[in-house]
Scaffold this motif. Sequence first.
Motif, PDB file in Angstrom:
ATOM      1  N   ASP A  53       0.808  -1.215   0.000  1.00  0.00           N
ATOM      2  CA  ASP A  53       0.000   0.000   0.000  1.00  0.00           C
ATOM      3  C   ASP A  53       0.847   1.272   0.000  1.00  0.00           C
ATOM      4  OD1 ASP A  53      -0.911  -0.087   3.558  1.00  0.00           O
ATOM      5  OD2 ASP A  53       1.006  -0.158   2.519  1.00  0.00           O
ATOM      6  N   GLY A  54       2.148   1.124  -0.043  1.00  0.00           N
ATOM      7  CA  GLY A  54       3.034   2.280  -0.093  1.00  0.00           C
ATOM      8  C   GLY A  54       3.264   2.966   1.230  1.00  0.00           C
ATOM      9  N   LYS A  55       2.707   2.426   2.310  1.00  0.00           N
ATOM     10  CA  LYS A  55       2.756   3.119   3.596  1.00  0.00           C
ATOM     11  C   LYS A  55       3.975   2.743   4.442  1.00  0.00           C
ATOM     12  CE  LYS A  55      -2.258   3.734   3.958  1.00  0.00           C
ATOM     13  NZ  LYS A  55      -3.472   3.462   4.762  1.00  0.00           N
ATOM     14  N   SER A  56       4.629   1.667   4.101  1.00  0.00           N
ATOM     15  CA  SER A  56       5.772   1.221   4.881  1.00  0.00           C
ATOM     16  C   SER A  56       6.969   1.032   3.952  1.00  0.00           C
ATOM     17  CB  SER A  56       5.446  -0.093   5.585  1.00  0.00           C
ATOM     18  OG  SER A  56       6.546  -0.568   6.309  1.00  0.00           O
ATOM     19  N   VAL A  57       8.126   1.513   4.396  1.00  0.00           N
ATOM     20  CA  VAL A  57       9.343   1.375   3.594  1.00  0.00           C
ATOM     21  C   VAL A  57      10.461   0.827   4.465  1.00  0.00           C
ATOM     22  CG1 VAL A  57       8.739   3.226   1.989  1.00  0.00           C
ATOM     23  CG2 VAL A  57      10.020   3.761   4.069  1.00  0.00           C
ATOM     24  N   ASP A  58      11.472   0.323   3.817  1.00  0.00           N
ATOM     25  CA  ASP A  58      12.611  -0.249   4.536  1.00  0.00           C
ATOM     26  C   ASP A  58      13.871  -0.007   3.710  1.00  0.00           C
ATOM     27  OD1 ASP A  58      13.535  -3.599   5.710  1.00  0.00           O
ATOM     28  OD2 ASP A  58      14.093  -1.599   6.421  1.00  0.00           O
ATOM     29  N   TYR A  59      14.948   0.355   4.389  1.00  0.00           N
ATOM     30  CA  TYR A  59      16.225   0.597   3.734  1.00  0.00           C
ATOM     31  C   TYR A  59      17.356   0.034   4.598  1.00  0.00           C
ATOM     32  CZ  TYR A  59      13.451   4.426   1.678  1.00  0.00           C
ATOM     33  OH  TYR A  59      12.468   5.180   1.060  1.00  0.00           O
ATOM     34  N   PRO A  60      18.441  -0.378   3.983  1.00  0.00           N
ATOM     35  CA  PRO A  60      19.621  -0.687   4.782  1.00  0.00           C
ATOM     36  C   PRO A  60      20.297   0.623   5.199  1.00  0.00           C
ATOM     37  CG  PRO A  60      20.128  -0.950   2.472  1.00  0.00           C
ATOM     38  CD  PRO A  60      18.673  -0.626   2.550  1.00  0.00           C
ATOM     39  N   ASP A  61      21.159   0.556   6.186  1.00  0.00           N
ATOM     40  CA  ASP A  61      21.819   1.769   6.678  1.00  0.00           C
ATOM     41  C   ASP A  61      22.640   2.463   5.593  1.00  0.00           C
ATOM     42  OD1 ASP A  61      22.500   0.447  10.009  1.00  0.00           O
ATOM     43  OD2 ASP A  61      20.717   1.404   9.159  1.00  0.00           O
ATOM     44  N   SER A  62      23.138   1.693   4.650  1.00  0.00           N
ATOM     45  CA  SER A  62      24.022   2.251   3.622  1.00  0.00           C
ATOM     46  C   SER A  62      23.340   3.295   2.729  1.00  0.00           C
ATOM     47  CB  SER A  62      24.582   1.124   2.756  1.00  0.00           C
ATOM     48  OG  SER A  62      23.534   0.391   2.147  1.00  0.00           O
ATOM     49  N   VAL A  63      22.017   3.239   2.621  1.00  0.00           N
ATOM     50  CA  VAL A  63      21.319   4.191   1.748  1.00  0.00           C
ATOM     51  C   VAL A  63      20.260   5.003   2.493  1.00  0.00           C
ATOM     52  CG1 VAL A  63      21.674   2.627  -0.199  1.00  0.00           C
ATOM     53  CG2 VAL A  63      19.471   2.632   0.993  1.00  0.00           C
ATOM     54  N   LYS A  64      20.027   4.677   3.747  1.00  0.00           N
ATOM     55  CA  LYS A  64      18.982   5.364   4.515  1.00  0.00           C
ATOM     56  C   LYS A  64      19.283   6.855   4.578  1.00  0.00           C
ATOM     57  CE  LYS A  64      17.381   2.868   7.760  1.00  0.00           C
ATOM     58  NZ  LYS A  64      17.257   2.097   9.017  1.00  0.00           N
ATOM     59  N   GLY A  65      18.262   7.652   4.298  1.00  0.00           N
ATOM     60  CA  GLY A  65      18.435   9.102   4.308  1.00  0.00           C
ATOM     61  C   GLY A  65      18.868   9.673   2.964  1.00  0.00           C
ATOM     62  N   ARG A  66      19.266   8.811   2.047  1.00  0.00           N
ATOM     63  CA  ARG A  66      19.700   9.274   0.717  1.00  0.00           C
ATOM     64  C   ARG A  66      18.774   8.774  -0.381  1.00  0.00           C
ATOM     65  NH1 ARG A  66      24.335   7.582  -1.393  1.00  0.00           N
ATOM     66  NH2 ARG A  66      24.381   5.583  -0.262  1.00  0.00           N
ATOM     67  N   PHE A  67      18.207   7.592  -0.213  1.00  0.00           N
ATOM     68  CA  PHE A  67      17.319   7.002  -1.221  1.00  0.00           C
ATOM     69  C   PHE A  67      15.882   7.019  -0.693  1.00  0.00           C
ATOM     70  CE2 PHE A  67      20.639   3.930  -3.286  1.00  0.00           C
ATOM     71  CZ  PHE A  67      21.472   5.026  -3.519  1.00  0.00           C
ATOM     72  N   THR A  68      14.948   7.240  -1.606  1.00  0.00           N
ATOM     73  CA  THR A  68      13.535   7.265  -1.239  1.00  0.00           C
ATOM     74  C   THR A  68      12.739   6.452  -2.245  1.00  0.00           C
ATOM     75  OG1 THR A  68      13.798   9.501  -0.337  1.00  0.00           O
ATOM     76  CG2 THR A  68      11.557   8.718  -0.729  1.00  0.00           C
ATOM     77  N   ILE A  69      12.092   5.407  -1.763  1.00  0.00           N
ATOM     78  CA  ILE A  69      11.305   4.537  -2.627  1.00  0.00           C
ATOM     79  C   ILE A  69       9.835   4.923  -2.537  1.00  0.00           C
ATOM     80  CG2 ILE A  69      10.978   2.781  -0.830  1.00  0.00           C
ATOM     81  CD1 ILE A  69      11.223   0.646  -3.035  1.00  0.00           C
ATOM     82  N   SER A  70       9.129   4.765  -3.635  1.00  0.00           N
ATOM     83  CA  SER A  70       7.697   5.058  -3.653  1.00  0.00           C
ATOM     84  C   SER A  70       7.013   4.149  -4.655  1.00  0.00           C
ATOM     85  CB  SER A  70       7.443   6.522  -3.998  1.00  0.00           C
ATOM     86  OG  SER A  70       7.970   6.834  -5.279  1.00  0.00           O
ATOM     87  N   LYS A  71       5.703   4.092  -4.552  1.00  0.00           N
ATOM     88  CA  LYS A  71       4.928   3.156  -5.382  1.00  0.00           C
ATOM     89  C   LYS A  71       3.635   3.832  -5.803  1.00  0.00           C
ATOM     90  CE  LYS A  71       3.523  -1.720  -4.763  1.00  0.00           C
ATOM     91  NZ  LYS A  71       2.089  -1.807  -4.528  1.00  0.00           N
ATOM     92  N   ASP A  72       3.265   3.667  -7.051  1.00  0.00           N
ATOM     93  CA  ASP A  72       2.022   4.224  -7.565  1.00  0.00           C
ATOM     94  C   ASP A  72       1.195   3.072  -8.120  1.00  0.00           C
ATOM     95  OD1 ASP A  72      -0.041   5.441  -8.997  1.00  0.00           O
ATOM     96  OD2 ASP A  72       1.207   7.150  -9.551  1.00  0.00           O
ATOM     97  N   ASN A  73       0.271   2.579  -7.308  1.00  0.00           N
ATOM     98  CA  ASN A  73      -0.525   1.423  -7.725  1.00  0.00           C
ATOM     99  C   ASN A  73      -1.414   1.733  -8.926  1.00  0.00           C
ATOM    100  OD1 ASN A  73       0.560  -0.283  -5.797  1.00  0.00           O
ATOM    101  ND2 ASN A  73      -1.008   0.226  -4.279  1.00  0.00           N
ATOM    102  N   ALA A  74      -1.874   2.961  -9.027  1.00  0.00           N
ATOM    103  CA  ALA A  74      -2.744   3.338 -10.138  1.00  0.00           C
ATOM    104  C   ALA A  74      -2.009   3.278 -11.479  1.00  0.00           C
ATOM    105  CB  ALA A  74      -3.316   4.731  -9.909  1.00  0.00           C
ATOM    106  N   LYS A  75      -0.720   3.611 -11.448  1.00  0.00           N
ATOM    107  CA  LYS A  75       0.084   3.597 -12.671  1.00  0.00           C
ATOM    108  C   LYS A  75       0.881   2.308 -12.834  1.00  0.00           C
ATOM    109  CE  LYS A  75       0.641   8.614 -12.932  1.00  0.00           C
ATOM    110  NZ  LYS A  75       1.615   9.747 -12.967  1.00  0.00           N
ATOM    111  N   ASN A  76       0.775   1.421 -11.824  1.00  0.00           N
ATOM    112  CA  ASN A  76       1.515   0.159 -11.847  1.00  0.00           C
ATOM    113  C   ASN A  76       3.021   0.372 -11.962  1.00  0.00           C
ATOM    114  OD1 ASN A  76       0.228  -2.379 -11.407  1.00  0.00           O
ATOM    115  ND2 ASN A  76       1.063  -3.137 -13.341  1.00  0.00           N
TER     116      ASN A  76
END
Length: 126
Positions: A53-76
């Motif tokens: 649902d796009g509400k929860s994300v997870d990153y390793p410490d190596s990229v946390k704070g620099r990378f941002t993931i997102s998802k658009d279910n409507a656009k697949n």
Amino acid sequence: VQLQACGGGLVQLGGSLRLSCAASGRSISRRAMGWFRQAPGKEREFVAAVSWDGKSVDYPDSVKGRFTISKDNAKNTMSMQLDGLKPEDTAVYYCALGEHLTTTDSIATNRGVDYWGKGTLVTVSS
């Protein structure tokens, strides 16, 4: 099912890129997704995961704070903003589609991946 990743390229230290992953042949709306990367001579490693649902994300410490993931279910589609890039971020980046209702933890540990994309190359110069 096909996952088409794009957005890779050559950037300088500290630069930014935005990767996208478009899914066809299956809806992503009930599936977690993620990004992995593989540098030359190294094993594939987890980079980011987003819940179905796009509400929860997870990153390793190596990229946390620099990378941002997102998802658009409507656009697949799924995207990831890469900021503050470092030479050690150089790798082929792969998008991954999880099994039905899998969790970000499962994606992160590579236990719940159902499909893989072909990858897009990110090169960071110093």
